[in-house]
Design a protein around this motif. Structure first.
Motif, mmCIF file in Angstrom:
data_model
loop_
_atom_site.group_PDB
_atom_site.id
_atom_site.type_symbol
_atom_site.label_atom_id
_atom_site.label_comp_id
_atom_site.label_asym_id
_atom_site.label_seq_id
_atom_site.Cartn_x
_atom_site.Cartn_y
_atom_site.Cartn_z
ATOM 1 N N LYS A 114 32.894 26.255 49.715
ATOM 2 C CA LYS A 114 31.846 25.474 49.072
ATOM 3 C C LYS A 114 30.669 26.365 48.677
ATOM 4 O O LYS A 114 30.058 26.174 47.613
ATOM 5 N N GLY A 115 30.352 27.355 49.524
ATOM 6 C CA GLY A 115 29.282 28.289 49.191
ATOM 7 C C GLY A 115 29.585 29.074 47.933
ATOM 8 O O GLY A 115 28.723 29.251 47.062
ATOM 9 N N LEU A 116 30.823 29.545 47.796
ATOM 10 C CA LEU A 116 31.225 30.274 46.599
ATOM 11 C C LEU A 116 31.145 29.374 45.365
ATOM 12 O O LEU A 116 30.665 29.798 44.295
ATOM 13 N N ALA A 117 31.611 28.132 45.497
ATOM 14 C CA ALA A 117 31.571 27.205 44.365
ATOM 15 C C ALA A 117 30.135 26.913 43.929
ATOM 16 O O ALA A 117 29.840 26.794 42.732
ATOM 17 N N GLU A 118 29.227 26.821 44.902
ATOM 18 C CA GLU A 118 27.833 26.542 44.582
ATOM 19 C C GLU A 118 27.187 27.732 43.869
ATOM 20 O O GLU A 118 26.407 27.553 42.922
ATOM 21 N N ILE A 119 27.514 28.934 44.291
ATOM 22 C CA ILE A 119 26.984 30.118 43.605
ATOM 23 C C ILE A 119 27.556 30.217 42.196
ATOM 24 O O ILE A 119 26.853 30.551 41.236
ATOM 25 N N ARG A 120 28.831 29.897 42.033
ATOM 26 C CA ARG A 120 29.437 29.881 40.696
ATOM 27 C C ARG A 120 28.728 28.862 39.805
ATOM 28 O O ARG A 120 28.516 29.097 38.606
ATOM 29 N N ARG A 121 28.344 27.731 40.394
ATOM 30 C CA ARG A 121 27.682 26.674 39.615
ATOM 31 C C ARG A 121 26.343 27.121 39.051
ATOM 32 O O ARG A 121 26.026 26.854 37.880
ATOM 33 N N VAL A 122 25.530 27.816 39.865
ATOM 34 C CA VAL A 122 24.183 28.192 39.406
ATOM 35 C C VAL A 122 24.181 29.480 38.591
ATOM 36 O O VAL A 122 23.161 29.827 37.995
ATOM 37 N N LEU A 123 25.302 30.204 38.555
ATOM 38 C CA LEU A 123 25.397 31.459 37.808
ATOM 39 C C LEU A 123 25.793 31.167 36.365
ATOM 40 O O LEU A 123 26.701 30.367 36.098
ATOM 41 N N ARG A 124 25.117 31.814 35.430
ATOM 42 C CA ARG A 124 25.463 31.654 34.019
ATOM 43 C C ARG A 124 26.855 32.215 33.743
ATOM 44 O O ARG A 124 27.305 33.124 34.437
ATOM 45 N N PRO A 125 27.546 31.678 32.734
ATOM 46 C CA PRO A 125 28.917 32.124 32.451
ATOM 47 C C PRO A 125 29.044 33.628 32.278
ATOM 48 O O PRO A 125 30.043 34.229 32.685
ATOM 49 N N GLU A 126 28.035 34.258 31.701
ATOM 50 C CA GLU A 126 28.072 35.711 31.478
ATOM 51 C C GLU A 126 27.385 36.485 32.608
ATOM 52 O O GLU A 126 27.248 37.711 32.545
ATOM 53 N N GLY A 127 26.962 35.764 33.655
ATOM 54 C CA GLY A 127 26.222 36.399 34.733
ATOM 55 C C GLY A 127 27.104 37.185 35.688
ATOM 56 O O GLY A 127 28.339 37.169 35.607
ATOM 57 N N LYS A 128 26.436 37.874 36.621
ATOM 58 C CA LYS A 128 27.130 38.680 37.627
ATOM 59 C C LYS A 128 26.645 38.276 39.019
ATOM 60 O O LYS A 128 25.510 37.805 39.181
ATOM 61 N N ALA A 129 27.513 38.472 40.001
ATOM 62 C CA ALA A 129 27.140 38.190 41.390
ATOM 63 C C ALA A 129 27.679 39.288 42.285
ATOM 64 O O ALA A 129 28.723 39.886 42.002
ATOM 65 N N PHE A 130 26.945 39.549 43.356
ATOM 66 C CA PHE A 130 27.359 40.523 44.366
ATOM 67 C C PHE A 130 27.573 39.790 45.680
ATOM 68 O O PHE A 130 26.766 38.956 46.082
ATOM 69 N N PHE A 131 28.684 40.135 46.355
ATOM 70 C CA PHE A 131 28.964 39.574 47.680
ATOM 71 C C PHE A 131 29.281 40.689 48.667
ATOM 72 O O PHE A 131 29.996 41.640 48.327
#
Length: 260
Positions: A114-131
């Protein structure tokens, strides 16, 4: 998540500006070591998800980002928009952020998917994330053994013992984190990549694991645990702090991924 929030909140309240600056510099080292351009952050909306002391959000702000921090027990930093919230249910609209930094957080939540899904939700389609998450291996085998052995020692008593043992603050923080946080999960690379894919992410890079982290101190050694056990004994508390395997617990034991 209340117990987790209380545990980490007690850490962040002890951080002096000097400790925060040291952690921000280590944050920059991590970026540079993986050829991530520091000028990327200029003008971008960036979130530190599970921000704790807010050091990464503050680091991004200093690089020109419009920085947000979200945590159950946040520390407010200058120039950072700070929200007290669970990363499983964040107060942000869809597609708000260009970049999300989430270091050492997902594996401590009650529902990592659920945490991953929530971060995907607030991230723009062209955005990047670090884990950053914990990688299965010898370090965590040892930590889990110790968690079982000291389960009857209260957090307050253990904290008193490690303070008397004169361990550095970041080392104390990392040790209590490992031994007392309620949820501690580890993953193989295949398991973690599968979770990222399920959440809608694509892995861009696997970052180098053998570098200075912004939240750890020196490698822990068997002699440290022997000293802690002796102090607990002097306090009238018997605890088995011995462990099997090599006489050190190396800081390695993480996976770092950049995703889109």
């Amino acid at each position: 998540m209340t117990q987790t929030a209380e545990l980490y909140g007690s850490f962040w309240r002890r951080h002096t500006p000097a400790v925060t600056d040291r952690m921000i510099e280590a944050f920059y080292v991590r970026l540079r070591s993986n050829d991530f351009p520091l000028d990327y952050f200029e003008g971008k909306a960036c979130l530190d998800a599970g921000s704790g002391s807010g050091r990464s959000a503050l680091g991004m702000s200093r690089l020109g980002a419009v920085a947000y921090a979200c945590d159950l027990a946040p520390t407010v930093q200058p120039g950072v928009f700070t929200d007290r919230a669970d990363i499983l249910d964040m107060p942000y609209p869809d597609n708000m952020f260009d970049f999300v930094w989430c270091s050492g957080v997902v594996h401590h939540t009650e529902d990592p998917a659920k945490g991953l899904a929530e971060i995907r939700r607030v991230l723009r389609p062209e955005g990047k994330a670090f884990f950053l998450v914990y990688k299965k291996g010898p370090r965590w085998d040892t930590i889990n053994q110790l968690r079982e052995q000291i389960c009857d020692v209260s957090l307050s008593d253990f904290e008193r013992a490690i303070v008397k043992a004169n361990l550095p603050i970041l080392q104390c923080q990392g040790l209590i984190d490992d031994l007392y946080v309620p949820n501690l999960r580890t993953y193989t690379q295949v398991e973690w990549e599968g979770m990222l894919t399920e959440a809608g992410f694509s892995v861009l890079e696997w970052w180098k694991p053998d570098m200075l982290l912004d939240h750890t101190g020196a490698t822990l050694e068997a002699r440290h645990f022997g000293r802690i056990a002796l102090i607990l004994s002097q306090m009238g508390i018997e605890a088995d702090c011995s462990f099997h395997g090599p006489p050190t617990i190396a800081s390695a034991g993480n996976m770092m991924t950049l995703v889109s």
